[in-house]
Design a protein around this motif. Structure first.
Motif, PDB file in Angstrom:
ATOM      1  N   VAL A  41       0.832  -1.205   0.000  1.00  0.00           N
ATOM      2  CA  VAL A  41       0.000   0.000   0.000  1.00  0.00           C
ATOM      3  C   VAL A  41       0.866   1.254   0.000  1.00  0.00           C
ATOM      4  N   LEU A  42       1.890   1.286   0.859  1.00  0.00           N
ATOM      5  CA  LEU A  42       2.735   2.475   0.957  1.00  0.00           C
ATOM      6  C   LEU A  42       3.521   2.725  -0.330  1.00  0.00           C
ATOM      7  N   VAL A  43       4.057   1.662  -0.915  1.00  0.00           N
ATOM      8  CA  VAL A  43       4.817   1.820  -2.157  1.00  0.00           C
ATOM      9  C   VAL A  43       3.903   2.300  -3.286  1.00  0.00           C
ATOM     10  N   THR A  44       2.698   1.768  -3.328  1.00  0.00           N
ATOM     11  CA  THR A  44       1.743   2.211  -4.354  1.00  0.00           C
ATOM     12  C   THR A  44       1.413   3.687  -4.186  1.00  0.00           C
ATOM     13  N   LEU A  45       1.208   4.118  -2.937  1.00  0.00           N
ATOM     14  CA  LEU A  45       0.930   5.530  -2.673  1.00  0.00           C
ATOM     15  C   LEU A  45       2.115   6.403  -3.075  1.00  0.00           C
ATOM     16  N   LEU A  46       3.323   5.928  -2.778  1.00  0.00           N
ATOM     17  CA  LEU A  46       4.521   6.697  -3.127  1.00  0.00           C
ATOM     18  C   LEU A  46       4.640   6.860  -4.643  1.00  0.00           C
ATOM     19  N   VAL A  47       4.426   5.768  -5.371  1.00  0.00           N
ATOM     20  CA  VAL A  47       4.521   5.829  -6.826  1.00  0.00           C
ATOM     21  C   VAL A  47       3.452   6.753  -7.399  1.00  0.00           C
ATOM     22  N   ARG A  48       2.224   6.651  -6.894  1.00  0.00           N
ATOM     23  CA  ARG A  48       1.162   7.532  -7.397  1.00  0.00           C
ATOM     24  C   ARG A  48       1.479   8.997  -7.102  1.00  0.00           C
ATOM     25  N   ALA A  49       2.087   9.263  -5.945  1.00  0.00           N
ATOM     26  CA  ALA A  49       2.457  10.646  -5.608  1.00  0.00           C
ATOM     27  C   ALA A  49       3.524  11.164  -6.573  1.00  0.00           C
ATOM     28  N   LEU A  50       4.486  10.313  -6.920  1.00  0.00           N
ATOM     29  CA  LEU A  50       5.532  10.716  -7.854  1.00  0.00           C
ATOM     30  C   LEU A  50       4.974  10.985  -9.249  1.00  0.00           C
ATOM     31  N   LEU A  51       3.834  10.351  -9.557  1.00  0.00           N
ATOM     32  CA  LEU A  51       3.232  10.503 -10.886  1.00  0.00           C
ATOM     33  C   LEU A  51       2.178  11.608 -10.948  1.00  0.00           C
ATOM     34  N   ILE A  52       2.076  12.411  -9.892  1.00  0.00           N
ATOM     35  CA  ILE A  52       1.106  13.518  -9.899  1.00  0.00           C
ATOM     36  C   ILE A  52       1.330  14.468 -11.081  1.00  0.00           C
ATOM     37  N   PRO A  53       2.582  14.833 -11.419  1.00  0.00           N
ATOM     38  CA  PRO A  53       2.763  15.711 -12.596  1.00  0.00           C
ATOM     39  C   PRO A  53       2.165  15.129 -13.873  1.00  0.00           C
ATOM     40  N   ALA A  54       2.263  13.810 -14.039  1.00  0.00           N
ATOM     41  CA  ALA A  54       1.658  13.179 -15.218  1.00  0.00           C
ATOM     42  C   ALA A  54       0.145  13.321 -15.179  1.00  0.00           C
ATOM     43  N   GLY A  55      -0.436  13.191 -13.998  1.00  0.00           N
ATOM     44  CA  GLY A  55      -1.883  13.362 -13.863  1.00  0.00           C
ATOM     45  C   GLY A  55      -2.326  14.776 -14.189  1.00  0.00           C
ATOM     46  N   ILE A  56      -1.520  15.759 -13.784  1.00  0.00           N
ATOM     47  CA  ILE A  56      -1.851  17.149 -14.086  1.00  0.00           C
ATOM     48  C   ILE A  56      -1.807  17.383 -15.597  1.00  0.00           C
ATOM     49  N   SER A  57      -0.783  16.833 -16.245  1.00  0.00           N
ATOM     50  CA  SER A  57      -0.674  16.977 -17.698  1.00  0.00           C
ATOM     51  C   SER A  57      -1.866  16.355 -18.410  1.00  0.00           C
ATOM     52  N   GLN A  58      -2.318  15.194 -17.919  1.00  0.00           N
ATOM     53  CA  GLN A  58      -3.471  14.540 -18.523  1.00  0.00           C
ATOM     54  C   GLN A  58      -4.739  15.364 -18.317  1.00  0.00           C
ATOM     55  N   ALA A  59      -4.883  15.959 -17.123  1.00  0.00           N
ATOM     56  CA  ALA A  59      -6.068  16.783 -16.857  1.00  0.00           C
ATOM     57  C   ALA A  59      -6.099  18.006 -17.767  1.00  0.00           C
ATOM     58  N   LYS A  60      -4.932  18.625 -17.967  1.00  0.00           N
ATOM     59  CA  LYS A  60      -4.868  19.775 -18.876  1.00  0.00           C
ATOM     60  C   LYS A  60      -5.234  19.362 -20.299  1.00  0.00           C
ATOM     61  N   ALA A  61      -4.702  18.206 -20.720  1.00  0.00           N
ATOM     62  CA  ALA A  61      -4.986  17.727 -22.076  1.00  0.00           C
ATOM     63  C   ALA A  61      -6.469  17.412 -22.245  1.00  0.00           C
ATOM     64  N   GLU A  62      -7.084  16.836 -21.205  1.00  0.00           N
ATOM     65  CA  GLU A  62      -8.512  16.534 -21.259  1.00  0.00           C
ATOM     66  C   GLU A  62      -9.327  17.812 -21.402  1.00  0.00           C
ATOM     67  N   GLN A  63      -8.935  18.832 -20.670  1.00  0.00           N
ATOM     68  CA  GLN A  63      -9.642  20.110 -20.747  1.00  0.00           C
ATOM     69  C   GLN A  63      -9.524  20.711 -22.145  1.00  0.00           C
ATOM     70  N   ILE A  64      -8.320  20.627 -22.740  1.00  0.00           N
ATOM     71  CA  ILE A  64      -8.108  21.172 -24.082  1.00  0.00           C
ATOM     72  C   ILE A  64      -8.938  20.405 -25.107  1.00  0.00           C
ATOM     73  N   ARG A  65      -8.926  19.064 -25.018  1.00  0.00           N
ATOM     74  CA  ARG A  65      -9.708  18.265 -25.966  1.00  0.00           C
ATOM     75  C   ARG A  65     -11.193  18.588 -25.861  1.00  0.00           C
ATOM     76  N   TRP A  66     -11.667  18.760 -24.642  1.00  0.00           N
ATOM     77  CA  TRP A  66     -13.076  19.068 -24.441  1.00  0.00           C
ATOM     78  C   TRP A  66     -13.430  20.433 -25.036  1.00  0.00           C
ATOM     79  N   ARG A  67     -12.526  21.410 -24.858  1.00  0.00           N
ATOM     80  CA  ARG A  67     -12.772  22.755 -25.368  1.00  0.00           C
ATOM     81  C   ARG A  67     -12.734  22.791 -26.890  1.00  0.00           C
ATOM     82  N   LEU A  68     -11.873  21.995 -27.503  1.00  0.00           N
ATOM     83  CA  LEU A  68     -11.738  22.004 -28.947  1.00  0.00           C
ATOM     84  C   LEU A  68     -12.746  21.109 -29.662  1.00  0.00           C
TER      85      LEU A  68
END
Length: 251
Positions: A41-68
């Motif tokens: 559980v702890l290692v999974t949480l650590l990895v997901r925390a390290l991947l937060i920047p990737a999640g932000i990039s995906q959220a931005k891309a989703e917003q752009i696709r929706w707008r376009l």
């Protein structure tokens, strides 16, 4: 050929394994027999925390696709019979918006190796030529190498296994239902004469439970990983949806 038997990848997997087992050993005074599960559980949480920047990039891309999306539909209606012109106009639209049709794809590709190595730890009985002792550890008396579908098929299902594995699968299914309800997105307006059929709403709902189905067949360790991952992903997407809202989507 097993990709994870390739020497460089096997060495990386073995390093990750050693780190996970070392963490489990350090947690033993606190978690006892469930230390390995706590480490997962702890290692999974650590990895997901390290991947937060990737999640932000995906959220931005989703917003752009929706707008376009409306502009892309207009281009399709106008130039649908002229593929070359449609392609040029589409790429020009992306240039004008200072984005790309592949926005958000790079972060997904970047996180795939990390997630793949971690997930492999919970699936392989042998790592770099030695047994995967993690799968012999237990959660409430149930070995982490136990698969719910496997014990049912062998006829060895007992009450503790049914309760523990069933609880993990149920938790994943509940998160899937919450994801379906909280992150539901309306389908764009469709022209009457559009050749593209609408996506059945029921199918979209079923897809949210695919992870729960997978959890029935994989070892309990992998099920724990999936449960933590889908829960983290739901919370992260809810937070990012507020930060990068989709106009017209339910929140």
């Amino acid at each position: 050929m097993d990709l994870f038997a390739f020497p460089p990848i096997a060495a990386l997997l073995d390093l990750a394994y050693a780190g996970l087992m070392g963490l489990a050993a350090s947690l033993t005074p606190l978690a006892g027999a469930s230390a390995a599960s706590a480490a997962v559980v702890l290692v999974t949480l650590l990895v997901r925390a390290l991947l937060i920047p990737a999640g932000i990039s995906q959220a931005k891309a989703e917003q752009i696709r929706w707008r376009l999306a409306p502009k892309l539909r207009d281009l399709q209606k106008r130039w649908g019979k002229n593929p070359e012109r449609l392609q040029r106009e589409t790429m020009q639209l992306y240039r004008d918006e200072q984005t790309s049709p592949f926005a958000g794809l790079l972060p997904v590709l970047a996180q795939a190796p990390v997630v793949g190595v971690l997930y492999a730890l919970f699936l392989h009985t042998v790592i770099a030529g030695h047994p995967n002792a993690l799968l012999d550890e237990t959660l409430l008396g149930v070995p982490l190498g136990t698969s719910l579908a496997g014990v049912i098929g062998e006829g060895t299902l007992d009450l503790p296994t049914a309760l523990v594995c069933g609880a993990v699968v149920l938790a994943i299914a509940c998160v899937g239902e919450l994801t379906r309800r909280l992150l539901r997105m309306p389908q764009p307006a469709r022209e009457v004469d559009s050749p593209v059929p609408p996506i059945p709403a029921g199918l979209l709902g079923i897809l949210q439970f695919a992870t729960a189905v997978v959890a029935v067949f994989v070892p309990l360790a992998a099920g724990l990983y999936l449960a933590v991952t889908v829960t983290w992903t739901l919370v992260q997407r809810l937070i990012l949806r507020r930060r990068y809202p989709l106009e017209g989507a339910e929140r």
